[in-house]
Design an enzyme around this catalytic site. Structure first.
Site, mmCIF file in Angstrom:
data_model
loop_
_atom_site.group_PDB
_atom_site.id
_atom_site.type_symbol
_atom_site.label_atom_id
_atom_site.label_comp_id
_atom_site.label_asym_id
_atom_site.label_seq_id
_atom_site.Cartn_x
_atom_site.Cartn_y
_atom_site.Cartn_z
ATOM 1 N N ASP A 145 0.853 -1.173 0.000
ATOM 2 C CA ASP A 145 0.000 0.000 0.000
ATOM 3 C C ASP A 145 0.899 1.236 0.000
ATOM 4 O OD1 ASP A 145 -2.408 1.520 0.373
ATOM 5 O OD2 ASP A 145 -3.223 -0.177 1.502
ATOM 6 N N ASP A 175 -3.029 4.618 -2.384
ATOM 7 C CA ASP A 175 -4.062 5.192 -1.538
ATOM 8 C C ASP A 175 -4.471 6.590 -1.997
ATOM 9 O OD1 ASP A 175 -5.350 4.656 1.231
ATOM 10 O OD2 ASP A 175 -4.611 6.699 1.435
ATOM 11 N N HIS A 206 -11.241 -3.089 3.524
ATOM 12 C CA HIS A 206 -11.073 -2.726 4.935
ATOM 13 C C HIS A 206 -11.772 -1.420 5.314
ATOM 14 C CE1 HIS A 206 -8.170 -0.306 2.850
ATOM 15 N NE2 HIS A 206 -8.050 0.446 3.922
HETATM 16 O O1 TEU Z 1 -9.341 5.637 1.909
HETATM 17 C C1 TEU Z 1 -9.595 6.832 1.232
HETATM 18 C C2 TEU Z 1 -10.996 7.085 0.903
HETATM 19 O O2 TEU Z 1 -11.313 7.210 -0.225
HETATM 20 C C3 TEU Z 1 -12.048 7.311 1.946
HETATM 21 O O3 TEU Z 1 -13.192 7.784 1.286
HETATM 22 C C4 TEU Z 1 -12.371 6.044 2.619
HETATM 23 O O4 TEU Z 1 -13.485 5.454 2.026
HETATM 24 C C5 TEU Z 1 -12.597 6.240 4.063
HETATM 25 O O5 TEU Z 1 -12.547 4.973 4.607
HETATM 26 C C6 TEU Z 1 -13.862 6.967 4.434
HETATM 27 O O6 TEU Z 1 -14.707 6.163 5.189
HETATM 28 C C7 TEU Z 1 -7.999 5.322 2.100
HETATM 29 C C8 TEU Z 1 -7.800 4.084 2.949
HETATM 30 O O7 TEU Z 1 -8.324 2.957 2.277
HETATM 31 C C9 TEU Z 1 -8.395 4.302 4.301
HETATM 32 O O8 TEU Z 1 -8.309 3.148 5.099
HETATM 33 C C10 TEU Z 1 -7.644 5.451 4.939
HETATM 34 O O9 TEU Z 1 -8.240 5.780 6.156
HETATM 35 C C11 TEU Z 1 -7.617 6.686 4.042
HETATM 36 O O10 TEU Z 1 -7.282 6.381 2.698
HETATM 37 C C12 TEU Z 1 -6.564 7.636 4.520
HETATM 38 O O11 TEU Z 1 -5.304 7.132 4.220
#
Ligand code: TEU
Ligand code: CA
Length: 554
Positions: free
Chosen positions: A97, A199, A326
């Site tokens: 990631d 990400d 997740h």
């Molecule tokens: O998620 C980014 C994202 O697009 C958010 O909209 C996400 O859906 C978030 O969970 C809102 O509920 C990524 C990662 O997958 C997430 O686990 C991280 O918290 C986030 O980036 C920040 O790095």
């Protein structure tokens, strides 16, 4: 994208909840190494690991303090080398990631950047002067709640954080920063890492000026993505990254692209443009969003899910197919039935994930039909977003009970409880207290049980993955929607070199009669989640609750 990349099936490992080898309650790299054979037997051949780097863990590792160091809780660099070696021996690729929209506020770059306006790292982050009255440079809110700007007295400036205030956004305008990112990627590529999941990559190109965004309904702040997503220089950066690292090391790439529509999406994956292999789009994750956004407690409509999936199947030259990860609730609880028809609905959803056109993504626990968690109170949750949302909902006038119910239904923690390996203590995940409590249903839902039964969800995933490997038509055959009306069914055709496979999936929790809207001469059942008296295809199908069938059409 080359053929080898197209044939892959990805499995997402949420490392801290997968398998704990040293009984500190946190999953780790050695724990993952122990389970490589389990994954190989399932048939997946690419593992995406959620962040395993040094981190204060404010956002479970998505706040990285050192990109080149493995967090102590997960192991050492030697463990990582061992994982790479053992996985590769088994023909399994490792994808890391890459979280480079932001770092942790404890990253050395930020520690330096916040000191002054004129040091080597000053412009590694997004700094802006206060407005004349001293307030935030714009009204943008952050994903996890509150303003997206945080004041820093040392610089008398604000820094941008689209996520938590401990996750300052990087400034991709800085050539030095970009080079530092590419150098990090190269470091891992040289170690043998096979690719990256990127990400929040749609957010990296920020505007020069931040203009106030229209306020979201009932909220104090403007949408975090307004004027930010798919920014001006985004594709330039991705192409530069492609030339600099992705191409020379032939890396597998998937970008996470919130707030990206299908036309913008195609720009990332168009092979001629030389950027990424695929993206995670979010449109179908919004089918049950309501007046409070993601945390509204409304049910999805199948017609919306069908429309959104179809839209992307048609619109992108190559898709990533996922229903959960997740960040999302468990798919069987959200799109299927976690009760009476748990097994059947999980198997039907597996057909949807694996038989559409594109690369399938299986999230850990999906292969045994893990469900949402029956949280009894907020204190059982761990995700910062759960707490922030709970407070936000209450500030908007939602009653306590209702706010709790909404958070419980959608919290990311639903998908983050430990993997259920067996019905022993802590489901075999660890011997000490786990970092987050297990889902209490592990006596009924666990790997050991699924491995022992021919009709289990795990066995069904295994068969589907094998079927995909041995049928080219399921890999890069065309996609054509078949059912556009019926409210209970998703149905589509895959076709390549005159070979056709028809997929029919019922989302009804009762028996239904379904008339196929297409003409065909004959059809033979390839796979299904119920046993049938006859494997021949008829025009009128009687489908059992959550039945899924795939026919080879003659
Ligand atoms: O998620 C980014 C994202 O697009 C958010 O909209 C996400 O859906 C978030 O969970 C809102 O509920 C990524 C990662 O997958 C997430 O686990 C991280 O918290 C986030 O980036 C920040 O790095
Ligand atoms: Ca551990």
């Amino acid at each position: 994208m080359n053929r080898e990349k197209k044939t892959g099936v990805v499995y997402e490992v949420y490392v801290q909840s997968f398998n704990d080898s040293n009984n500190d309650g946190i999953g780790d790299l050695q724990g993952l190494i122990e389970k490589l054979d389990y994954l190989k037997d399932l048939g997946v051949n690419i593992l995406w690991l959620t962040p395993i780097f040094e981190s204060p863990m404010v956002d479970n590792g998505y706040d990285i303090a050192d990109y080149k160091k493995i967090a102590d809780v997960y192991g050492t660099m030697a463990d990582m080398d061992e994982l790479l070696e053992k996985a590769h021996e088994k023909g399994i690729k490792i994808v890391l990631d890459l979280v480079v929209n932001h770092t942790s506020d404890k990253h050395a770059w930020f520690e330096a950047s916040k000191q002054s306006r004129d040091n080597e790292f000053s412009d590694y982050y997004i700094w802006k002067d206060p407005k004349a009255d001293g307030s935030e440079p714009s009204n943008h809110g952050s994903v996890f709640g509150g303003s997206a700007w945080e004041y820093c007295p040392e610089r008398n400036q604000y820094y941008l954080h689209l996520f938590a205030k401990e996750q300052p956004d990087l400034n991709w305008k800085s050539k030095a920063l970009r080079e530092a990112v590419y150098e990090t990627m190269e470091f891992w590529a040289k170690k043998g890492v096979d690719g990256f999941r990127m990400d929040s990559i749609s957010l990296i190109s920020k505007p020069d000026e931040f203009e106030d965004a229209p306020l979201l309904d009932n909220k104090k702040y403007g949408a975090y993505y307004q004027g930010i997503t798919n920014g001006e220089h985004l594709h330039e950066y991705l192409h530069e990254m492609y030339e600099r690292v992705l191409k020379p090391y032939n890396l597998f790439t998937i970008g996470e692209t919130p707030h990206t529509d299908v036309e913008q999406g195609q720009l990332y994956v168009d092979p001629k443009r030389e950027e990424l292999d695929m993206i995670f789009q979010f449109e179908h994750m919004h089918v049950d969003y309501g007046e409070y956004g993601r945390y509204s407690d409304i049910a999805f409509k199948l017609s919306d899910l069908r429309r959104d999936l179809d839209h992307w199947q048609k619109g992108l030259s190559w898709n990533s197919n996922y229903l959960g990860n997740h960040d999302q609730p468990r798919i069987v609880s959200r799109f299927g039935d976690e009760g009476k028809y748990r097994v059947k609905s999980a198997q039907m959803l597996a057909m949807l994930t694996i038989m559409q056109r594109g690369t399938p993504f299986v999230y850990q626990g999906e292969e045994i039909g893990m469900t949402n968690v029956d949280f009894k109170s907020m204190s059982e949750m761990r995700d910062l977003e759960a707490y922030n949302t709970y407070e936000l909902l209450k500030s908007l006038g939602v009653e306590d009970d209702q706010a709790f119910a909404m958070v419980k239904w959608k919290t990311r923690d639903n998908a983050r409880t430990p993997m259920q390996w067996n019905n022993q203590k802590n489901a075999g995940f660890c011997q000490s207290e786990p970092w987050i409590a297990l889902n209490s249903n592990y006596d009924k839902i666990n790997v050991e049980k699924d491995l022992a039964s021919e009709d289990s969800i795990y066995r069904f995933y295994q068969k589907l993955i094998e079927l995909r490997k041995t049928n080219d038509v399921l890999i890069d055959g065309d996609y054509q929607i078949v059912e556009t009306n019926d409210s209970d069914v998703i149905s589509f055709m895959r076709e390549k070199d005159n070979k056709k496979i028809l997929i029919v999936l019922s989302f009804a929790n009762k028996r239904i009669k379904y008339n196929l809207p297409i003409q065909f001469e004959n059809g033979e059942l390839l796979i299904g989640n119920y046993s049938l008296d006859s494997n021949e295809l008829n025009h009128t199908l009687y489908l059992q609750p959550y039945e899924g069938r795939a026919y080879l059409i003659g």
